[in-house]
Design a protein around this motif. Structure first.
Motif, PDB file in Angstrom:
ATOM      1  N   SER A 184      47.236  39.789  42.212  1.00  0.00           N
ATOM      2  CA  SER A 184      45.724  39.680  41.786  1.00  0.00           C
ATOM      3  C   SER A 184      45.605  37.909  42.604  1.00  0.00           C
ATOM      4  CB  SER A 184      45.116  39.975  40.962  1.00  0.00           C
ATOM      5  OG  SER A 184      46.245  39.013  39.450  1.00  0.00           O
ATOM      6  N   ARG A 185      47.117  37.698  42.917  1.00  0.00           N
ATOM      7  CA  ARG A 185      46.516  36.134  42.934  1.00  0.00           C
ATOM      8  C   ARG A 185      46.379  35.919  44.649  1.00  0.00           C
ATOM      9  NH1 ARG A 185      50.510  33.012  45.472  1.00  0.00           N
ATOM     10  NH2 ARG A 185      52.724  34.312  43.908  1.00  0.00           N
ATOM     11  N   SER A 186      47.054  37.136  45.489  1.00  0.00           N
ATOM     12  CA  SER A 186      46.212  37.294  46.529  1.00  0.00           C
ATOM     13  C   SER A 186      45.329  38.199  46.784  1.00  0.00           C
ATOM     14  CB  SER A 186      47.530  37.981  47.351  1.00  0.00           C
ATOM     15  OG  SER A 186      47.659  39.901  47.174  1.00  0.00           O
ATOM     16  N   SER A 187      44.258  38.393  45.860  1.00  0.00           N
ATOM     17  CA  SER A 187      43.304  39.113  46.134  1.00  0.00           C
ATOM     18  C   SER A 187      42.072  37.960  46.437  1.00  0.00           C
ATOM     19  CB  SER A 187      43.146  40.113  44.857  1.00  0.00           C
ATOM     20  OG  SER A 187      42.615  39.506  44.002  1.00  0.00           O
ATOM     21  N   ARG A 188      41.750  38.057  47.153  1.00  0.00           N
ATOM     22  CA  ARG A 188      41.350  37.532  47.578  1.00  0.00           C
ATOM     23  C   ARG A 188      39.297  37.532  47.484  1.00  0.00           C
ATOM     24  NH1 ARG A 188      40.567  36.773  52.634  1.00  0.00           N
ATOM     25  NH2 ARG A 188      39.556  34.569  52.595  1.00  0.00           N
TER      26      ARG A 188
ATOM     27  N   SER B 207      35.625  38.972  49.082  1.00  0.00           N
ATOM     28  CA  SER B 207      35.188  39.204  49.413  1.00  0.00           C
ATOM     29  C   SER B 207      34.579  38.299  50.587  1.00  0.00           C
ATOM     30  CB  SER B 207      34.778  40.461  49.770  1.00  0.00           C
ATOM     31  OG  SER B 207      33.447  40.846  50.495  1.00  0.00           O
TER      32      SER B 207
ATOM     33  N   LEU C 264      33.849  38.122  40.165  1.00  0.00           N
ATOM     34  CA  LEU C 264      34.261  39.397  41.133  1.00  0.00           C
ATOM     35  C   LEU C 264      33.577  39.810  42.831  1.00  0.00           C
ATOM     36  CD1 LEU C 264      35.310  41.024  38.059  1.00  0.00           C
ATOM     37  CD2 LEU C 264      36.840  40.266  40.155  1.00  0.00           C
TER      38      LEU C 264
ATOM     39  N   LEU D 184      41.514  31.034  53.654  1.00  0.00           N
ATOM     40  CA  LEU D 184      42.300  31.463  54.435  1.00  0.00           C
ATOM     41  C   LEU D 184      43.646  30.531  54.658  1.00  0.00           C
ATOM     42  CD1 LEU D 184      40.911  32.894  58.155  1.00  0.00           C
ATOM     43  CD2 LEU D 184      42.137  33.948  55.850  1.00  0.00           C
TER      44      LEU D 184
ATOM     45  N   VAL E  87      38.204  41.712  53.767  1.00  0.00           N
ATOM     46  CA  VAL E  87      39.077  41.291  53.189  1.00  0.00           C
ATOM     47  C   VAL E  87      38.615  39.959  53.004  1.00  0.00           C
ATOM     48  CG1 VAL E  87      40.487  40.516  51.603  1.00  0.00           C
ATOM     49  CG2 VAL E  87      40.738  42.448  53.188  1.00  0.00           C
TER      50      VAL E  87
ATOM     51  N   GLU F 256      52.544  35.199  49.945  1.00  0.00           N
ATOM     52  CA  GLU F 256      51.019  35.224  49.296  1.00  0.00           C
ATOM     53  C   GLU F 256      50.147  35.917  50.854  1.00  0.00           C
ATOM     54  OE1 GLU F 256      48.112  32.439  47.930  1.00  0.00           O
ATOM     55  OE2 GLU F 256      46.248  33.020  49.377  1.00  0.00           O
TER      56      GLU F 256
ATOM     57  N   PHE G 113      51.227  39.105  51.752  1.00  0.00           N
ATOM     58  CA  PHE G 113      50.051  40.206  51.345  1.00  0.00           C
ATOM     59  C   PHE G 113      48.837  40.234  51.835  1.00  0.00           C
ATOM     60  CE2 PHE G 113      51.872  42.539  48.403  1.00  0.00           C
ATOM     61  CZ  PHE G 113      52.887  41.020  47.580  1.00  0.00           C
ATOM     62  N   LEU G 114      48.208  38.551  52.458  1.00  0.00           N
ATOM     63  CA  LEU G 114      46.866  38.764  53.431  1.00  0.00           C
ATOM     64  C   LEU G 114      47.015  39.955  54.781  1.00  0.00           C
ATOM     65  CD1 LEU G 114      44.283  37.507  52.926  1.00  0.00           C
ATOM     66  CD2 LEU G 114      44.807  35.447  53.827  1.00  0.00           C
TER      67      LEU G 114
ATOM     68  N   ASN H  66      47.010  43.732  53.750  1.00  0.00           N
ATOM     69  CA  ASN H  66      45.894  43.750  52.818  1.00  0.00           C
ATOM     70  C   ASN H  66      44.448  43.991  54.138  1.00  0.00           C
ATOM     71  OD1 ASN H  66      45.286  43.894  50.191  1.00  0.00           O
ATOM     72  ND2 ASN H  66      45.795  42.428  49.743  1.00  0.00           N
ATOM     73  N   PHE H  67      44.801  42.816  55.088  1.00  0.00           N
ATOM     74  CA  PHE H  67      43.643  42.923  56.369  1.00  0.00           C
ATOM     75  C   PHE H  67      43.823  43.932  57.055  1.00  0.00           C
ATOM     76  CE2 PHE H  67      41.351  39.526  56.234  1.00  0.00           C
ATOM     77  CZ  PHE H  67      41.601  38.102  56.655  1.00  0.00           C
TER      78      PHE H  67
ATOM     79  N   GLU I  29      50.199  49.280  40.895  1.00  0.00           N
ATOM     80  CA  GLU I  29      49.253  48.074  41.596  1.00  0.00           C
ATOM     81  C   GLU I  29      48.218  48.857  42.205  1.00  0.00           C
ATOM     82  OE1 GLU I  29      50.139  44.517  40.930  1.00  0.00           O
ATOM     83  OE2 GLU I  29      48.476  43.141  41.160  1.00  0.00           O
TER      84      GLU I  29
ATOM     85  N   SER J 222      43.762  44.674  46.566  1.00  0.00           N
ATOM     86  CA  SER J 222      42.320  43.849  46.735  1.00  0.00           C
ATOM     87  C   SER J 222      42.195  44.946  48.326  1.00  0.00           C
ATOM     88  CB  SER J 222      43.041  42.483  46.792  1.00  0.00           C
ATOM     89  OG  SER J 222      43.371  41.836  48.072  1.00  0.00           O
ATOM     90  N   CYS J 223      42.363  45.111  48.408  1.00  0.00           N
ATOM     91  CA  CYS J 223      41.512  45.760  49.579  1.00  0.00           C
ATOM     92  C   CYS J 223      40.648  46.843  49.188  1.00  0.00           C
ATOM     93  CB  CYS J 223      42.377  45.375  51.656  1.00  0.00           C
ATOM     94  SG  CYS J 223      43.609  46.174  51.077  1.00  0.00           S
TER      95      CYS J 223
ATOM     96  N   ALA K 103      38.103  46.222  47.335  1.00  0.00           N
ATOM     97  CA  ALA K 103      36.992  45.655  47.708  1.00  0.00           C
ATOM     98  C   ALA K 103      35.729  47.104  48.451  1.00  0.00           C
ATOM     99  CB  ALA K 103      36.835  44.651  48.533  1.00  0.00           C
TER     100      ALA K 103
ATOM    101  N   LEU L 215      29.205  47.174  39.623  1.00  0.00           N
ATOM    102  CA  LEU L 215      29.727  47.164  40.076  1.00  0.00           C
ATOM    103  C   LEU L 215      29.944  49.290  40.962  1.00  0.00           C
ATOM    104  CD1 LEU L 215      32.167  45.159  40.652  1.00  0.00           C
ATOM    105  CD2 LEU L 215      30.257  44.673  42.264  1.00  0.00           C
TER     106      LEU L 215
END
Lengths: 373, 454
Positions: free
Chosen positions: A40-44, A46, A57, A190, A373, B357, B360-361, B364-365, B407, B410-411, B414, B450
């Motif tokens: 979740s560190r990488s969860s950015r 939006s 959030l 980023l 994202v 990171e 993962f980004l 996610n993209f 798990e 994150s995308c 969203a 949400l």
């Protein structure tokens, strides 16, 4: 070492008892296992959360209404001399727009290498497809050369990356990646490896576009998608282009609406440039008078969303008075003035160097809105 | 380069050794393999006719007559049947290729086998390299050699790793002097050439051939590719306007391959070794929904940081078993496109350990882009019949990945928050509800706002 993950039951996580409201969120985060925390560190957040509500959030639901920039800077129109030769290549051609997710490990210093790699890739792909189409003019090049050039002077903030222009020699195609006036908070969020160039414009021979996109996807792990210009953005463009009186006063302001009747009706509404300017000035003046501390001249300063809406409403009501057709029931699909034209399907043409930066800022914003994202 | 990639491979092919030594090497290992198999013949016969056929073909003695051999005929027919219906597995391809190219039973079975060598998923590169070794031995008639090279060109995209083939570039190049083979070898060289393969000696050889054979298009193409890589070595001027490049030589296999790929297109890939990509090249049919296709697992194009430390980096595409993964855990390099990791459970296990990171980004993209494009950005909800099958498969794969990793991404989260606002409640319901179960825990007030508000 065994990486067997524990298969917990299929219970929905939502059915867990929610923590009591008195407990702050931070302590429950501490209790999450290390694995989840790492990812979740990488969860950015939006992109929308930067501009929406302030919740940690904050994934703002609903993305149709623009809650973003309500006022844009409309600088004084520049004369043609101020447009650099590299920027001239961007003018007077119709471009098809796409959005691009950020590029991984794209280095502006390695453009020559990229050009060579792209040329080799395009050639090898064409070979594999058995020769490809034999075009009347170009034919099959034995050595396809591609050039990547930097277009300077377009970056507005320090976070903007320089525009890159791609042109294969002797092939009727060109494209460019740009980021003009992008949201600096998003760019800063980023990691450093990523370069954000969200706007991609291409034009020319259709067979080359998928190859170039495939090469980009393969080399920089990015994704391309079509970018439509929605009605609100078209309205902005109509207002901004009309605002530049000197250059816009050459051609009429043309707007095309499509009305949802059977069969679909397209209404082309052409306004004499002088009349458009008068209407625009009259919309602006009452609002300007309220803000007395503005020392800018008439053409300068910022343009607000209320002025744009007022302008469009004025045009629509005028139309209604004469033709008894309510244009707001339909959708604005095309805008064109002497400064350029824009279509809803994502086609753009910039005819004049003035306001190029403002136009591109608006489009960069549209592209950034589409980031997943 | 061949040494570092030698993770688990049959006999080494040192490119400096002579071809006869290599051939002797392979025959000796071959007998040891068949001896091992004979010992295990006590096991009850396998039910699958293909397995029986492969066993027979591996064990048959050299020199057994092919004419009037009913057993051979029976086995070949069963293999052909499987080949034309769904394609052959990589192990089958390896065995059949070995059998054909070694000419153990003469030339006629060889041609027949080559014609039915239709891969289902991929072609193991070791088999192709061994076959080239047999080609070097020189016992095959010219027409069969031509057929073999045409076959390699046809299945070139399905060969899982090309590095070993590139390592024997010199051997392949030596065939360029055979007049009948020349066009096909030039095409193969075109596909294999990298910058380091362009040598002055080879350029001179090609120019010599050109003076003998005239300005043949295949020679000119290969020379022009050399020129792209090393313009200083190729100084002659090449015509700038040329007609369409190499001809396609895949006629004996083309229609069968297309049919097989169409048949296999619906199946979801799972647990296949890494480094393989099913290219859905069904002729010119364009897949409209290409954004949900997993990208192929290719090594990263730009690997910059490792070179200064002189460390050998192993691209993830070359790992084919869990043991290898463990051995090379600290050396693995991520692929060019992170989306390709979703296709294999081995890759996902590695993903579990990744701390980067940016990686993962990227993932996610790509994932977010695919989800948005399919469900959110299309005109009216995209519930058309043709897209729903692919959408279901894609979501199923995403669900299994998230379940495996225990798990969610994150995308996905969203995307769900946005999608639920426009969801009609019934489209792809099981998958969407499954995805909902992976959302991380948030305070109840947020959940209410949400998710639960209409």
């Amino acid at each position: 070492m065994s990486l067997s993950t524990c298969r917990c039951s299929e219970a929905l996580w939502m059915r867990m008892d929610p923590p009591p409201t008195s407990q702050p969120f931070s302590t429950s985060a501490v209790r999450t296992p290390l694995l989840a925390q790492r990812r979740s560190r990488s969860s950015r957040q939006s992109y929308r959360s930067y501009v929406g509500t302030a919740s940690h959030l904050g994934y703002t639901p609903g993305f149709t209404k623009r809650r973003l920039t309500t006022s844009r800077l409309a600088p004084r129109g520049r004369t043609a001399d101020e447009v650099s030769p590299a920027q001239l290549a961007l003018l007077a051609r119709e471009w098809q727009l796409s959005y691009v997710t950020p590029l991984y490990r794209f280095r502006h210093g390695q453009l020559k290498t990229y050009a060579r790699q792209l040329a080799a890739f395009v050639q090898s792909e064409k070979q594999q497809q058995g020769g490809g189409p034999v075009e009347a003019g170009a034919g099959m090049e034995s050595t396809l050369k591609v050039s990547f050039t930097l277009v300077a002077g377009m970056a507005q903030t320090e976070a903007d990356a320089d525009t890159v222009f791609i042109q294969p020699h002797k092939a009727l195609w060109s494209g460019w990646l740009a980021c003009v006036g992008g949201d600096p908070d998003y760019m800063r969020s980023l990691p450093e490896d990523f370069v954000c160039l969200p706007l991609f414009c291409r034009g020319g021979a259709a067979w080359l576009s998928p190859l170039v996109e495939a090469w980009f996807c393969r080399t920089f792990d990015c994704c391309f998608g079509p970018l439509e210009i929605n009605a609100v953005s078209l309205q902005w463009l109509a207002a901004l282009w009309t605002n530049c009186r000197a250059q816009a006063g050459v051609q009429p302001l043309k707007l095309v609406w499509s009305l949802p009747v059977e069969p679909p009706l397209e209404v082309t509404y052409a306004v004499h440039p002088q009349d458009a300017w008068e209407l625009w000035r009259s919309v602006r003046r009452p609002l300007r008078e309220r803000v007395d501390e503005e020392e800018d001249e008439d053409e300068d300063g910022s343009v607000g969303i209320e002025e744009v809406e007022g302008f469009i409403k004025g045009l629509q009501s005028h139309f209604y008075r004469h033709f008894r057709l309510e244009l707001s029931a339909g959708q604005l699909t095309q805008v064109s003035t002497a400064l350029g034209s824009a279509k809803h399907g994502g086609r753009l043409k910039i005819s004049n160097g003035s306001y190029m930066v403002t136009t591109l800022t608006l489009l960069t914003e549209c592209a950034l809105l589409k980031m997943p994202v | 380069m061949a040494a570092t990639l030698n993770l688990s491979r049959p006999p080494d092919l040192d490119s400096s050794s002579s071809s006869s030594a290599a051939a002797a090497d392979s025959t000796s290992s071959d007998t040891s393999v068949s001896r091992g198999l004979r010992r295990r013949r006590r096991r009850p016969e396998a039910e699958d006719p293909v397995v029986a056929a492969l066993k027979y073909l591996t064990e048959v003695e050299a020199g057994t007559p092919a004419q009037g051999n009913d057993e051979l005929e029976k086995h070949l027919v069963s293999v052909e049947r499987v080949a034309y219906s769904q394609g052959l597995s990589p192990e089958a391809i390896a065995v059949m290729l070995e059998f054909a190219m070694s000419l153990r039973m003469g030339v006629s079975p060889c041609v027949r086998v080559l014609k039915c060598l239709l891969p289902a998923t991929m072609v193991p590169h070791q088999a192709v390299v061994r076959a080239v070794v047999w080609l070097c031995v020189g016992k095959l008639p010219i027409s069969t050699q031509v057929l073999f090279v045409k076959w390699v060109l046809t299945v070139f995209d399905m060969i899982d790793a090309k590095d070993n083939l590139r390592a024997i570039y010199g051997f392949v190049f030596s065939f360029v002097t055979e007049e009948d083979l020349c066009p096909y070898i030039c095409h193969l060289l075109y596909l294999l050439t990298r910058k380091e393969c362009v040598r002055l000696l080879r350029v001179r050889k090609l120019l010599e051939l050109q003076s003998k054979l005239g300005k043949q298009p295949f020679l000119v193409h290969l020379l022009s590719l050399y020129k792209v890589f090393c313009p200083d070595l190729v100084t002659l001027s090449l015509p700038s306007r040329m007609r369409a490049g190499f001809r396609n030589h895949n006629r004996p296999w083309k229609s069968a391959l297309i049919a097989i790929q169409k048949g296999n297109a619906g199946r979801v890939l799972s647990d296949l070794p890494l480094g393989l990509g099913t290219k859905e090249k069904a002729g010119s049919r364009k897949r409209k929904l290409g954004h949900m296709e997993l990208p192929t697992l290719t090594p990263a194009v730009q690997s910059q940081t490792q070179t200064s430390y002189n460390k050998a980096v192993v691209p993830l595409a070359h790992i084919s078993s869990f043991v290898q993964l463990l051995e090379n855990l600290h050396l693995i390099e991520l692929p060019a496109q992170m989306g390709s990791l979703l296709g294999s459970s081995l890759a996902l296990q590695y993903l579990d350990c990744v701390q980067d990171e940016s990686a993962f980004l990227r993932l996610n993209f790509w994932l977010g882009h695919a989800l948005h494009k399919e469900f959110l950005f299309c005109g009216h909800g995209g519930a058309s019949q043709s897209s729903s099958e692919e959408a279901v498969q894609f979501l199923e794969r995403l669900l299994s990945t998230q379940h495996f990793l225990q798990e969610g991404f994150s995308c996905t989260e969203a995307f769900l928050y946005k999608f639920l606002n426009v969801w009609d409640g019934s489209l792809l319901r099981p998958q969407i509800l499954g995805l909902l179960s992976s959302i991380p825990v948030v305070p109840s007030s947020c959940i209410n706002r949400l998710l639960f508000e209409p």
